[in-house]
Motif scaffolding. Structure first.
Motif, PDB file in Angstrom:
ATOM      1  N   LEU A   1     122.312  92.810 -40.952  1.00  0.00           N
ATOM      2  CA  LEU A   1     123.016  94.075 -41.118  1.00  0.00           C
ATOM      3  C   LEU A   1     123.517  94.562 -39.771  1.00  0.00           C
ATOM      4  O   LEU A   1     122.768  94.612 -38.801  1.00  0.00           O
ATOM      5  N   ARG A   2     124.784  94.911 -39.713  1.00  0.00           N
ATOM      6  CA  ARG A   2     125.332  95.540 -38.509  1.00  0.00           C
ATOM      7  C   ARG A   2     125.262  97.042 -38.743  1.00  0.00           C
ATOM      8  O   ARG A   2     125.882  97.575 -39.661  1.00  0.00           O
ATOM      9  N   VAL A   3     124.474  97.727 -37.910  1.00  0.00           N
ATOM     10  CA  VAL A   3     124.285  99.165 -38.025  1.00  0.00           C
ATOM     11  C   VAL A   3     125.013  99.826 -36.862  1.00  0.00           C
ATOM     12  O   VAL A   3     124.727  99.538 -35.696  1.00  0.00           O
ATOM     13  N   GLN A   4     125.972 100.699 -37.193  1.00  0.00           N
ATOM     14  CA  GLN A   4     126.746 101.415 -36.181  1.00  0.00           C
ATOM     15  C   GLN A   4     126.385 102.897 -36.231  1.00  0.00           C
ATOM     16  O   GLN A   4     126.296 103.481 -37.313  1.00  0.00           O
ATOM     17  N   ASN A   5     126.198 103.470 -35.068  1.00  0.00           N
ATOM     18  CA  ASN A   5     125.837 104.878 -34.952  1.00  0.00           C
ATOM     19  C   ASN A   5     126.996 105.629 -34.291  1.00  0.00           C
ATOM     20  O   ASN A   5     127.182 105.529 -33.084  1.00  0.00           O
ATOM     21  N   PRO A   6     127.771 106.415 -35.066  1.00  0.00           N
ATOM     22  CA  PRO A   6     128.911 107.134 -34.497  1.00  0.00           C
ATOM     23  C   PRO A   6     128.539 108.522 -33.975  1.00  0.00           C
ATOM     24  O   PRO A   6     129.365 109.422 -33.954  1.00  0.00           O
ATOM     25  N   ASN A   7     127.284 108.705 -33.579  1.00  0.00           N
ATOM     26  CA  ASN A   7     126.796 110.022 -33.165  1.00  0.00           C
ATOM     27  C   ASN A   7     126.389 110.045 -31.701  1.00  0.00           C
ATOM     28  O   ASN A   7     126.228 109.009 -31.072  1.00  0.00           O
TER      29      ASN A   7
ATOM     30  N   PRO B   1     119.900  95.289 -60.793  1.00  0.00           N
ATOM     31  CA  PRO B   1     119.127  94.865 -59.618  1.00  0.00           C
ATOM     32  C   PRO B   1     119.182  93.346 -59.451  1.00  0.00           C
ATOM     33  O   PRO B   1     119.063  92.601 -60.422  1.00  0.00           O
ATOM     34  N   PHE B   2     119.367  92.897 -58.209  1.00  0.00           N
ATOM     35  CA  PHE B   2     119.464  91.471 -57.942  1.00  0.00           C
ATOM     36  C   PHE B   2     118.451  91.008 -56.908  1.00  0.00           C
ATOM     37  O   PHE B   2     117.771  90.012 -57.101  1.00  0.00           O
ATOM     38  N   ALA B   3     118.334  91.712 -55.792  1.00  0.00           N
ATOM     39  CA  ALA B   3     117.442  91.287 -54.717  1.00  0.00           C
ATOM     40  C   ALA B   3     116.914  92.508 -53.985  1.00  0.00           C
ATOM     41  O   ALA B   3     117.526  93.578 -54.003  1.00  0.00           O
ATOM     42  N   SER B   4     115.774  92.309 -53.307  1.00  0.00           N
ATOM     43  CA  SER B   4     115.209  93.380 -52.495  1.00  0.00           C
ATOM     44  C   SER B   4     114.495  92.758 -51.305  1.00  0.00           C
ATOM     45  O   SER B   4     114.140  91.574 -51.324  1.00  0.00           O
ATOM     46  N   GLY B   5     114.284  93.568 -50.275  1.00  0.00           N
ATOM     47  CA  GLY B   5     113.585  93.075 -49.101  1.00  0.00           C
ATOM     48  C   GLY B   5     113.163  94.188 -48.178  1.00  0.00           C
ATOM     49  O   GLY B   5     113.693  95.296 -48.243  1.00  0.00           O
ATOM     50  N   VAL B   6     112.183  93.882 -47.338  1.00  0.00           N
ATOM     51  CA  VAL B   6     111.685  94.824 -46.340  1.00  0.00           C
ATOM     52  C   VAL B   6     111.383  94.065 -45.056  1.00  0.00           C
ATOM     53  O   VAL B   6     111.157  92.849 -45.074  1.00  0.00           O
ATOM     54  N   THR B   7     111.379  94.776 -43.961  1.00  0.00           N
ATOM     55  CA  THR B   7     110.957  94.227 -42.679  1.00  0.00           C
ATOM     56  C   THR B   7     110.343  95.348 -41.858  1.00  0.00           C
ATOM     57  O   THR B   7     110.731  96.514 -42.004  1.00  0.00           O
ATOM     58  N   ASP B   8     109.371  94.987 -41.018  1.00  0.00           N
ATOM     59  CA  ASP B   8     108.774  95.997 -40.144  1.00  0.00           C
ATOM     60  C   ASP B   8     109.419  95.987 -38.762  1.00  0.00           C
ATOM     61  O   ASP B   8     108.891  96.569 -37.818  1.00  0.00           O
ATOM     62  N   GLN B   9     110.584  95.375 -38.664  1.00  0.00           N
ATOM     63  CA  GLN B   9     111.319  95.335 -37.396  1.00  0.00           C
ATOM     64  C   GLN B   9     111.584  96.772 -36.931  1.00  0.00           C
ATOM     65  O   GLN B   9     111.884  97.651 -37.737  1.00  0.00           O
ATOM     66  N   SER B  10     111.466  96.990 -35.641  1.00  0.00           N
ATOM     67  CA  SER B  10     111.735  98.320 -35.109  1.00  0.00           C
ATOM     68  C   SER B  10     112.730  98.217 -33.955  1.00  0.00           C
ATOM     69  O   SER B  10     112.919  97.151 -33.378  1.00  0.00           O
ATOM     70  N   GLY B  11     113.362  99.326 -33.662  1.00  0.00           N
ATOM     71  CA  GLY B  11     114.329  99.345 -32.583  1.00  0.00           C
ATOM     72  C   GLY B  11     115.068 100.660 -32.535  1.00  0.00           C
ATOM     73  O   GLY B  11     114.674 101.640 -33.157  1.00  0.00           O
ATOM     74  N   THR B  12     116.165 100.663 -31.801  1.00  0.00           N
ATOM     75  CA  THR B  12     116.983 101.857 -31.640  1.00  0.00           C
ATOM     76  C   THR B  12     118.451 101.475 -31.761  1.00  0.00           C
ATOM     77  O   THR B  12     118.876 100.463 -31.215  1.00  0.00           O
ATOM     78  N   VAL B  13     119.180 102.295 -32.487  1.00  0.00           N
ATOM     79  CA  VAL B  13     120.645 102.161 -32.525  1.00  0.00           C
ATOM     80  C   VAL B  13     121.153 103.178 -31.509  1.00  0.00           C
ATOM     81  O   VAL B  13     120.997 104.383 -31.698  1.00  0.00           O
ATOM     82  N   PRO B  14     121.718 102.704 -30.392  1.00  0.00           N
ATOM     83  CA  PRO B  14     122.113 103.641 -29.330  1.00  0.00           C
ATOM     84  C   PRO B  14     123.219 104.592 -29.779  1.00  0.00           C
ATOM     85  O   PRO B  14     123.939 104.332 -30.744  1.00  0.00           O
ATOM     86  N   ARG B  15     123.328 105.682 -29.058  1.00  0.00           N
ATOM     87  CA  ARG B  15     124.406 106.634 -29.346  1.00  0.00           C
ATOM     88  C   ARG B  15     125.743 105.918 -29.169  1.00  0.00           C
ATOM     89  O   ARG B  15     125.909 105.139 -28.238  1.00  0.00           O
ATOM     90  N   PHE B  16     126.650 106.121 -30.092  1.00  0.00           N
ATOM     91  CA  PHE B  16     127.949 105.457 -30.097  1.00  0.00           C
ATOM     92  C   PHE B  16     127.799 103.954 -29.873  1.00  0.00           C
ATOM     93  O   PHE B  16     128.575 103.342 -29.147  1.00  0.00           O
ATOM     94  N   GLY B  17     126.789 103.374 -30.509  1.00  0.00           N
ATOM     95  CA  GLY B  17     126.522 101.949 -30.332  1.00  0.00           C
ATOM     96  C   GLY B  17     126.196 101.286 -31.652  1.00  0.00           C
ATOM     97  O   GLY B  17     126.290 101.891 -32.727  1.00  0.00           O
ATOM     98  N   GLU B  18     125.807 100.037 -31.556  1.00  0.00           N
ATOM     99  CA  GLU B  18     125.485  99.277 -32.758  1.00  0.00           C
ATOM    100  C   GLU B  18     124.387  98.275 -32.453  1.00  0.00           C
ATOM    101  O   GLU B  18     124.120  97.949 -31.295  1.00  0.00           O
ATOM    102  N   THR B  19     123.773  97.795 -33.517  1.00  0.00           N
ATOM    103  CA  THR B  19     122.756  96.757 -33.411  1.00  0.00           C
ATOM    104  C   THR B  19     122.770  95.936 -34.690  1.00  0.00           C
ATOM    105  O   THR B  19     123.303  96.369 -35.712  1.00  0.00           O
ATOM    106  N   VAL B  20     122.205  94.731 -34.628  1.00  0.00           N
ATOM    107  CA  VAL B  20     122.097  93.873 -35.807  1.00  0.00           C
ATOM    108  C   VAL B  20     120.626  93.776 -36.179  1.00  0.00           C
ATOM    109  O   VAL B  20     119.780  93.520 -35.323  1.00  0.00           O
TER     110      VAL B  20
END
Length: 167
Positions: free
Chosen positions: A61-67, A86-105
């Motif tokens: 997932l590409r997560v973009q933060n426009p704030n 419903p087709f699929a589901s998933g979870v992860t305990d991955q942690s991190g930060t989406v920077p201001r005006f930035g993105e992360t995968v």
């Protein structure tokens, strides 16, 4: 008045104020103060080892933060619907930060139960005429002052035309 001075000068009150300020600052409360929602799109899908009759995929997932505030998360959950079912589901305990005006995968493993795959196979056969399969991807980045940030991505998947080879 002495009561309020004692209350405001107490260590526990200062500690509570510092914790509240840190939570608001570190967890990016953009949504709380009228900020724009996060933009989440599927950046890639890779098959991973399955168990039994299940199919498993790693969804990027590409997560973009426009704030103006960073968004910190400590877990992700996803639910995928195809054709309104419903087709699929998933979870992860991955942690991190989406920077201001930035993105992360973010990588999230998705599981497709065998019966959901069979049900959708019949639905795909019915949708072969239009070649379009509607999908809805719902998820949540867990954590933060408000308990998390929810997101939705939706659209249509195009099926290859009959007789056309997949790349």
């Amino acid at each position: 008045m002495p009561f309020f001075r004692a209350l405001l000068s107490g260590r526990s009150t200062r500690l509570a104020a510092i914790i509240a300020f840190a939570a608001l600052t570190l967890n990016g409360c953009a949504g709380l103060f009228g900020g724009d929602p996060l933009r989440v799109n599927v950046a890639g899908i890779e098959p991973i080892d399955s168990q039994g009759l299940e199919m498993r995929f790693n969804v990027k997932l590409r997560v973009q933060n426009p704030n103006e505030s960073a968004v910190t998360y400590n877990g992700v959950s996803l639910d995928l619907e195809l054709n309104g079912k419903p087709f699929a589901s998933g979870v992860t305990d991955q942690s991190g930060t989406v920077p201001r005006f930035g993105e992360t995968v973010v990588d999230v493993p998705l599981t497709v139960p065998a019966f959901a795959a069979v049900r959708q196979a019949f639905a795909f056969a019915g949708a072969a005429q239009s070649g379009q399969i509607p999908y809805v991807l719902r998820g949540r980045l867990a954590g933060g002052f408000t308990g998390g940030t929810r997101f939705v991505d939706q659209g249509t998947l195009s099926l290859p035309a009959p007789g056309m080879a997949l790349p």
